[in-house]
Design an enzyme around this catalytic site. Structure first.
Site, PDB file in Angstrom:
ATOM      1  N   LYS A   1       1.094  -1.207   0.004  1.00  0.00           N
ATOM      2  CA  LYS A   1      -0.021   0.009  -0.140  1.00  0.00           C
ATOM      3  C   LYS A   1       0.754   1.116   0.015  1.00  0.00           C
ATOM      4  O   LYS A   1       1.819   1.438   0.646  1.00  0.00           O
ATOM      5  CB  LYS A   1      -0.712  -0.079   1.396  1.00  0.00           C
TER       6      LYS A   1
HETATM    7  C1  E4P Z   1      -8.433   2.457   3.753  1.00  0.00           C
HETATM    8  O1  E4P Z   1      -7.441   1.723   3.135  1.00  0.00           O
HETATM    9  C2  E4P Z   1      -8.098   3.125   4.692  1.00  0.00           C
HETATM   10  O2  E4P Z   1      -7.313   2.204   5.971  1.00  0.00           O
HETATM   11  C3  E4P Z   1      -9.415   3.249   5.779  1.00  0.00           C
HETATM   12  O3  E4P Z   1     -10.623   2.987   4.924  1.00  0.00           O
HETATM   13  C4  E4P Z   1      -9.369   4.643   6.206  1.00  0.00           C
HETATM   14  O4  E4P Z   1     -10.704   5.053   6.746  1.00  0.00           O
HETATM   15  P1  E4P Z   1     -11.027   6.217   7.801  1.00  0.00           P
HETATM   16  O5  E4P Z   1     -11.344   7.436   6.959  1.00  0.00           O
HETATM   17  O6  E4P Z   1     -12.252   5.575   8.594  1.00  0.00           O
HETATM   18  O7  E4P Z   1      -9.608   6.266   8.712  1.00  0.00           O
END
Ligand code: E4P
Length: 218
Positions: free
Chosen positions: A83
């Site tokens: 990622k």
């Molecule tokens: C995605 O890859 C992220 O980990 C996540 O969806 C972020 O979500 P949040 O805005 O609730 O922190």
């Protein structure tokens, strides 16, 4: 549509695998920190439990360092997806991994142009942050729909992974606009199955059956 769990809590993941509905897992540095775990150990545990893609995020900000971290993460297990943040440096790293055949998830996407650039850099997944766009007064689902249209216009194979999902309505809308996947917190996952009328109807069926005095089906 693929459903991923957006958590680094291993017990939350394991307890939701039995019905075969979890297609993968996403983590980020905040989630790993919240779980109080080491990233290599925790990602290895998740990869052991889940056959599908498991996103593990780099914390470096320069391309060379991202590439070095991403290679270490990719060595944990074959189902690790590296990622990367949607920055200019992140896209350089993305291109390197694409050429090496290593799966990537480009995260922190807030615009169609960013998603377009990630697809051009060979991203396997793009993660538009629906809830955070809504929080900022924008249209998170509109962003997903726009990315779907642009990817279809040009035949990009990057999968749209709807992220920052706050509730079941986001999941329904992401499915309706043709997202390939959604990553959701465990509580939202549970809410996809639960419905008050199902509970009410089941309680009535069981009460009527109990009134017959039978044990089980006999
Ligand atoms: C995605 O890859 C992220 O980990 C996540 O969806 C972020 O979500 P949040 O805005 O609730 O922190």
């Amino acid at each position: 549509m693929q459903i991923f769990l957006d958590t680094a809590e291993i017990n939350e993941i394991r307890s939701r695998l039995d019905a075969g509905l979890v297609d993968g897992v996403t983590t980020n540095p905040s989630l790993i920190a919240k779980a109080g775990a080491g990233i290599f150990e925790r990602v290895a545990e998740i990869c052991d439990a889940v056959d599908g893609p498991v996103s593990a995020e780099v914390v470096a900000t320069e391309a060379d360092a991202m590439i070095a971290e991403g290679k270490r993460l990719a060595e944990i297990a074959p189902n690790v997806v590296v990622k990367l943040p949607l920055t200019a440096q992140g896209l350089v790293a993305c291109r390197t991994f694409a050429e090496a055949g290593i799966q990537t998830n480009v995260t922190l996407c807030f615009s169609i142009n960013q998603a377009l650039m990630a697809a051009k850099a060979g991203a396997s997944y793009i993660s538009p942050f629906v809830g955070r766009v809504d929080d900022a007064g924008g249209d998170g689902i509109g962003l997903l729909a726009g990315i779907r249209e642009v990817y279809d216009n040009f035949g990009y194979e990057t999968e749209i992974l709807a992220a920052s999902m706050r509730g079941p309505a986001h999941v329904e809308a992401a499915a309706a606009v043709g997202c390939d996947a959604a990553t959701i917190p465990p509580k939202v996952f549970d809410a996809l199955v639960a419905h008050p009328l199902t509970e009410k109807g089941l309680a009535a069926f069981l009460k009527d059956w109990e009134a017959t005095g039978r044990k089980g089906l006999d």
